[in-house]
Write a protein that holds these residues in place. Structure first.
Motif, PDB file in Angstrom:
ATOM      1  N   GLY A  82       6.214   2.644   2.549  1.00 32.43           N
ATOM      2  CA  GLY A  82       5.017   1.883   2.910  1.00 32.43           C
ATOM      3  C   GLY A  82       3.938   2.681   2.074  1.00 32.43           C
ATOM      4  N   LEU A  83       2.779   2.046   1.780  1.00 34.68           N
ATOM      5  CA  LEU A  83       1.910   2.812   1.128  1.00 34.68           C
ATOM      6  C   LEU A  83       0.368   2.264   1.657  1.00 34.68           C
ATOM      7  CD1 LEU A  83       1.046   4.412  -1.583  1.00 34.68           C
ATOM      8  CD2 LEU A  83       0.837   2.039  -2.666  1.00 34.68           C
ATOM      9  N   CYS A  84      -0.481   2.995   1.893  1.00 39.74           N
ATOM     10  CA  CYS A  84      -1.808   2.795   2.344  1.00 39.74           C
ATOM     11  C   CYS A  84      -2.934   2.854   1.201  1.00 39.74           C
ATOM     12  CB  CYS A  84      -2.320   3.802   3.463  1.00 39.74           C
ATOM     13  SG  CYS A  84      -1.548   3.927   4.942  1.00 39.74           S
ATOM     14  N   ASN A  85      -4.004   2.233   1.239  1.00 43.44           N
ATOM     15  CA  ASN A  85      -4.703   2.077   0.199  1.00 43.44           C
ATOM     16  C   ASN A  85      -5.319   3.541   0.139  1.00 43.44           C
ATOM     17  OD1 ASN A  85      -4.629  -0.720   0.323  1.00 43.44           O
ATOM     18  ND2 ASN A  85      -6.570  -1.337   0.923  1.00 43.44           N
ATOM     19  N   GLY A  86      -5.478   3.787  -1.177  1.00 46.42           N
ATOM     20  CA  GLY A  86      -6.019   5.404  -1.404  1.00 46.42           C
ATOM     21  C   GLY A  86      -7.268   5.735  -0.964  1.00 46.42           C
ATOM     22  N   CYS A 121      -2.826  -1.639   3.993  1.00 50.68           N
ATOM     23  CA  CYS A 121      -1.646  -1.023   3.712  1.00 50.68           C
ATOM     24  C   CYS A 121      -0.487  -2.112   3.391  1.00 50.68           C
ATOM     25  CB  CYS A 121      -0.885  -0.290   4.886  1.00 50.68           C
ATOM     26  SG  CYS A 121      -0.156  -0.946   6.371  1.00 50.68           S
ATOM     27  N   MET A 122       0.653  -1.596   2.822  1.00 46.52           N
ATOM     28  CA  MET A 122       1.875  -2.148   2.201  1.00 46.52           C
ATOM     29  C   MET A 122       3.040  -1.963   2.911  1.00 46.52           C
ATOM     30  SD  MET A 122       4.338  -2.057   0.024  1.00 46.52           S
ATOM     31  CE  MET A 122       4.215  -1.073  -1.367  1.00 46.52           C
ATOM     32  N   LEU A 123       3.927  -2.783   3.317  1.00 49.79           N
ATOM     33  CA  LEU A 123       5.053  -2.260   4.179  1.00 49.79           C
ATOM     34  C   LEU A 123       6.457  -3.227   3.366  1.00 49.79           C
ATOM     35  CD1 LEU A 123       7.035  -0.619   5.842  1.00 49.79           C
ATOM     36  CD2 LEU A 123       6.436  -2.260   7.613  1.00 49.79           C
ATOM     37  N   GLY A 195     -13.626  -2.656  -8.228  1.00 53.82           N
ATOM     38  CA  GLY A 195     -12.234  -2.662  -8.766  1.00 53.82           C
ATOM     39  C   GLY A 195     -11.358  -1.690  -8.264  1.00 53.82           C
ATOM     40  N   LEU A 196     -10.313  -1.989  -7.835  1.00 55.16           N
ATOM     41  CA  LEU A 196      -9.241  -0.900  -7.123  1.00 55.16           C
ATOM     42  C   LEU A 196      -7.874  -1.079  -7.782  1.00 55.16           C
ATOM     43  CD1 LEU A 196      -9.072  -0.099  -3.362  1.00 55.16           C
ATOM     44  CD2 LEU A 196      -7.052  -0.691  -4.900  1.00 55.16           C
ATOM     45  N   VAL A 197      -7.126  -0.330  -8.059  1.00 54.82           N
ATOM     46  CA  VAL A 197      -5.668  -0.277  -8.698  1.00 54.82           C
ATOM     47  C   VAL A 197      -5.039   0.877  -8.053  1.00 54.82           C
ATOM     48  CG1 VAL A 197      -6.557  -1.427 -10.805  1.00 54.82           C
ATOM     49  CG2 VAL A 197      -6.127   1.219 -10.667  1.00 54.82           C
TER      50      VAL A 197
END
Length: 214
Positions: A82-86, A121-123, A195-197
């Motif tokens: 899982g990853l949350c936006n920074g 986030c992403m899971l 922009g967000l990467v």
């Protein structure tokens, strides 16, 4: 009337990439049917439930919103990241990951591999190891509703390309805890491009850079 050029921004598996003239939110679920199904109430199903219920625990968070966990053995082992936006606050991050662990199996019942892009986030979970693996599919492209007038297209995209190149270098050079960069630039007629990467931090600098090139 001048012609207009539409904007688009992709969501890649290894990164979150947003190219928009104004802030936006995204939600999408990908059920990867070709990766196979599991049987309800099977050992694999039990392992998946155990993994998802434990994934949001603090010990599975690297301290910067990246979660990684596996559970089970052999063909019944389940993996999740899982990853949350920074730029997401810790409590918002935890809630997003926790909510995703409930939403994703409901949206993709029986699928062994699934992916959810949520607001913050992403899971993703699978029956194969996901840690350190750079992949660009599945991906989704969202089109922004605001077009770029044809008389400023060239200058607009020159500024956009410069912004993205700057963000790509910053994110890829991040350490093993976080690979994230965000900034904005002023385009013609005082338009602001945000922009967000971001890559999952388990990727190497080279893999992150290659992913963001796409």
């Amino acid at each position: 009337m001048a012609k207009k050029t539409p904007l688009a921004f992709p969501l890649l598996l290894c990164s979150i990439l947003i190219l928009v003239p104004q802030k936006a939110t995204t939600q999408s679920v990908e059920c990867v049917k070709e990766k196979g199904n599991y049987t309800l109430n099977s050992t694999y199903h039990d392992n998946l439930n155990h993994l998802l219920s434990n994934l949001p625990n603090p010990e599975n968070n690297n301290g910067f919103g990246f979660y990684n966990l596996s559970y089970g053995n052999s063909s019944n082992q389940v993996y999740a990241i899982g990853l949350c936006n920074g730029d997401t606050l810790p409590d918002v991050c935890l809630k997003c990951i926790n909510d995703s662990t409930y939403i994703l199996p409901q949206r993709c019942p029986n699928q062994k591999e699934t992916l959810l892009w949520y607001d913050d986030c992403m899971l993703r979970y699978s029956n194969r190891s996901l840690f350190g693996v750079m992949e660009t599919k599945p991906n989704i492209i969202y089109h922004n509703t605001e077009d770029v007038p044809s008389d400023i297209v060239v200058e607009f995209f020159q500024i956009l390309d410069g912004l993205l190149e700057h963000l790509k270098r910053r994110a890829a050079a991040g350490g093993s805890f976080r690979k994230f960069a965000a900034a904005n630039a002023t385009a013609p007629r005082f338009r602001t491009i945000y922009g967000l990467v971001q890559c999952t931090p388990d990727l190497s600098q080279e893999d992150c850079n290659n992913c963001l090139e796409i």
